[in-house]
Scaffold this motif. Structure first.
Motif, mmCIF file in Angstrom:
data_model
loop_
_atom_site.group_PDB
_atom_site.id
_atom_site.type_symbol
_atom_site.label_atom_id
_atom_site.label_comp_id
_atom_site.label_asym_id
_atom_site.label_seq_id
_atom_site.Cartn_x
_atom_site.Cartn_y
_atom_site.Cartn_z
ATOM 1 N N THR A 250 0.737 -1.142 0.014
ATOM 2 C CA THR A 250 0.014 0.067 -0.162
ATOM 3 C C THR A 250 0.897 1.358 0.065
ATOM 4 O O THR A 250 0.566 2.343 -0.861
ATOM 5 N N ALA A 251 1.971 1.307 0.722
ATOM 6 C CA ALA A 251 2.781 2.659 0.878
ATOM 7 C C ALA A 251 3.300 2.820 -0.618
ATOM 8 O O ALA A 251 3.255 3.922 -0.786
ATOM 9 N N ARG B 276 3.627 5.898 -5.548
ATOM 10 C CA ARG B 276 4.215 5.911 -7.045
ATOM 11 C C ARG B 276 3.253 5.241 -7.731
ATOM 12 O O ARG B 276 2.892 5.771 -8.686
ATOM 13 N N TYR B 277 3.085 4.055 -7.688
ATOM 14 C CA TYR B 277 2.400 3.326 -8.659
ATOM 15 C C TYR B 277 1.037 3.576 -8.810
ATOM 16 O O TYR B 277 0.478 3.482 -10.510
ATOM 17 N N LEU C 158 4.597 10.941 0.541
ATOM 18 C CA LEU C 158 6.157 10.591 0.402
ATOM 19 C C LEU C 158 6.242 9.102 0.142
ATOM 20 O O LEU C 158 5.850 8.239 0.889
ATOM 21 N N CYS C 159 7.286 8.518 -0.539
ATOM 22 C CA CYS C 159 7.524 7.187 -0.629
ATOM 23 C C CYS C 159 8.630 7.204 0.416
ATOM 24 O O CYS C 159 9.447 7.968 0.879
ATOM 25 N N HIS D 240 -4.969 8.712 -8.043
ATOM 26 C CA HIS D 240 -4.962 7.179 -8.502
ATOM 27 C C HIS D 240 -5.588 7.103 -9.624
ATOM 28 O O HIS D 240 -6.761 7.460 -10.236
ATOM 29 N N THR D 241 -4.737 6.673 -10.703
ATOM 30 C CA THR D 241 -5.511 6.717 -12.167
ATOM 31 C C THR D 241 -6.682 5.650 -12.303
ATOM 32 O O THR D 241 -7.307 5.609 -13.326
ATOM 33 N N CYS D 242 -6.503 4.463 -11.186
ATOM 34 C CA CYS D 242 -7.672 3.598 -11.322
ATOM 35 C C CYS D 242 -9.047 3.936 -11.042
ATOM 36 O O CYS D 242 -9.717 3.528 -11.512
ATOM 37 N N ASP D 243 -8.915 5.178 -10.532
ATOM 38 C CA ASP D 243 -9.894 5.851 -10.074
ATOM 39 C C ASP D 243 -10.483 7.064 -11.101
ATOM 40 O O ASP D 243 -11.649 7.653 -10.457
#
Length: 328
Positions: free
Chosen positions: A106-107, A112-113, A319-320, A202-205
């Motif tokens: 999840t982090a 990032r992803y 932040l990552c 989030h691009t999935c959303d």
């Protein structure tokens, strides 16, 4: 964020409450992590209702019809400002993005992803269902067919999120299930813009253009004013939980003000269902992908605007690990 298609008014507002004691999911003793809606009649409790004939004892074979009669009784005897609706809330089956989040954790997903359109394993912009996700929707389909034999009240309106994973989940779940208006090629749910997952980043959303959705699901209906392009997604900000709750208060207010039916289906997302349950005062009850939860809701129409609520601002990308502090 205000919905550009909203019919909300400041002249009145709704006060929403869950009518408890109807479903096992209402009870604090029911564990969401182990509960199986499909093998437990969607959680329907075997009990009597005030509308039952006086000489009738609770009978599982008549439970759904008696609940339907009870809802009719509640609406018939309620004041003109009060209405009751049975909501069937369904979460979409597993999506490509769900698998990706599990792969990266999840982090890293959040920082990032989730901002990418995909990876070497597949694309997740407006994420589609995996094979498992389709299978989970088929499980819901079979569960509905079993409950039809038990007299479950059929949804009179079907609402669906515009995101592809929900459009497909609704199709697999309800098409040809046996309800009038759900035969193959005839399933015509209403696509609602606000019935979305948490917005932003989030691009999935992010959703596909209206023309793409319509081409994939030609029988689906769109609410008035539904735009070609996505008006709600923000690439640099993520909707806060309290802002999402405010959005779903607006969504439910629109539905209760404009839909005269008493049994509604809503195919949506985990965040969406979490907010709907928050708005109606239901206990927190997380659903697995493909899960379904029914809720009986009482809505009282009251004069004036709704009470002010604390709505936290949208926020940027987290932040990552190892990125350090952001300089102001």
């Amino acid at each position: 964020m205000t919905n550009p298609n909203s019919t909300a008014t400041s002249h009145f507002h709704f006060d929403f409450k869950t009518v408890t004691g109807i479903f096992l999911q209402d009870e604090g003793s029911t564990n969401p992590d182990t509960f199986d809606y499909a093998s437990s009649n969607f959680g329907l409790i075997n009990r009597s209702y005030p509308s039952d004939p006086q000489d009738e004892t609770p009978n599982p074979s008549t439970q759904w019809p008696r609940l339907a009669e009870y809802i009719t009784h509640l609406n018939t005897t309620a004041s003109a400002e009060t209405t009751y609706k049975l909501l069937f809330l369904g979460r979409h089956g597993q999506g490509v993005h769900n698998v990706a989040e599990s792969r990266y954790g999840t982090a890293l997903w959040d920082c990032r992803y989730s901002l990418l359109n995909g990876d070497e394993h597949g694309d997740w912009f407006d994420a589609r269902l995996t094979d498992l996700g389709v299978s989970q929707a088929r499980t819901a389909h079979e569960a509905w067919k079993r409950q039809i034999k038990n007299g479950i009240p059929r949804p009179q309106t079907y609402y669906v999120s515009p995101l592809m994973r929900c459009c497909e989940t609704a199709r697999v779940t309800f098409e040809d299930v046996g309800f009038p208006g759900t035969q193959k090629g005839e399933f015509r749910p209403l696509v609602k813009e606000l019935l979305r997952e948490t917005l932003g980043l989030h691009t999935c959303d992010a959703r596909s253009p209206r023309s793409v959705i319509a081409a994939a699901y030609p029988t689906y209906l769109f609410e008035p004013g539904f735009s070609e392009e996505d008006p709600l997604h923000k690439a640099d900000l993520r909707e806060s939980d309290s802002a999402r709750d405010a959005r779903f208060f607006e969504f439910l207010s629109d539905v209760f003000a404009n839909d005269e039916h008493s049994v509604l289906s809503m195919t949506a997302h985990s965040g969406a269902i979490t907010s709907i349950l928050n708005v109606v005062g239901h206990r927190r009850f997380a659903l697995e992908t493909g899960g379904v939860i029914p809720v009986l809701v009482k809505a009282e129409r009251r004069a004036g605007p709704p009470p002010e609520r604390v709505v936290e601002p949208w926020f940027g990308r987290p932040l990552c690990p190892g990125e350090g502090c952001v300089k102001n």
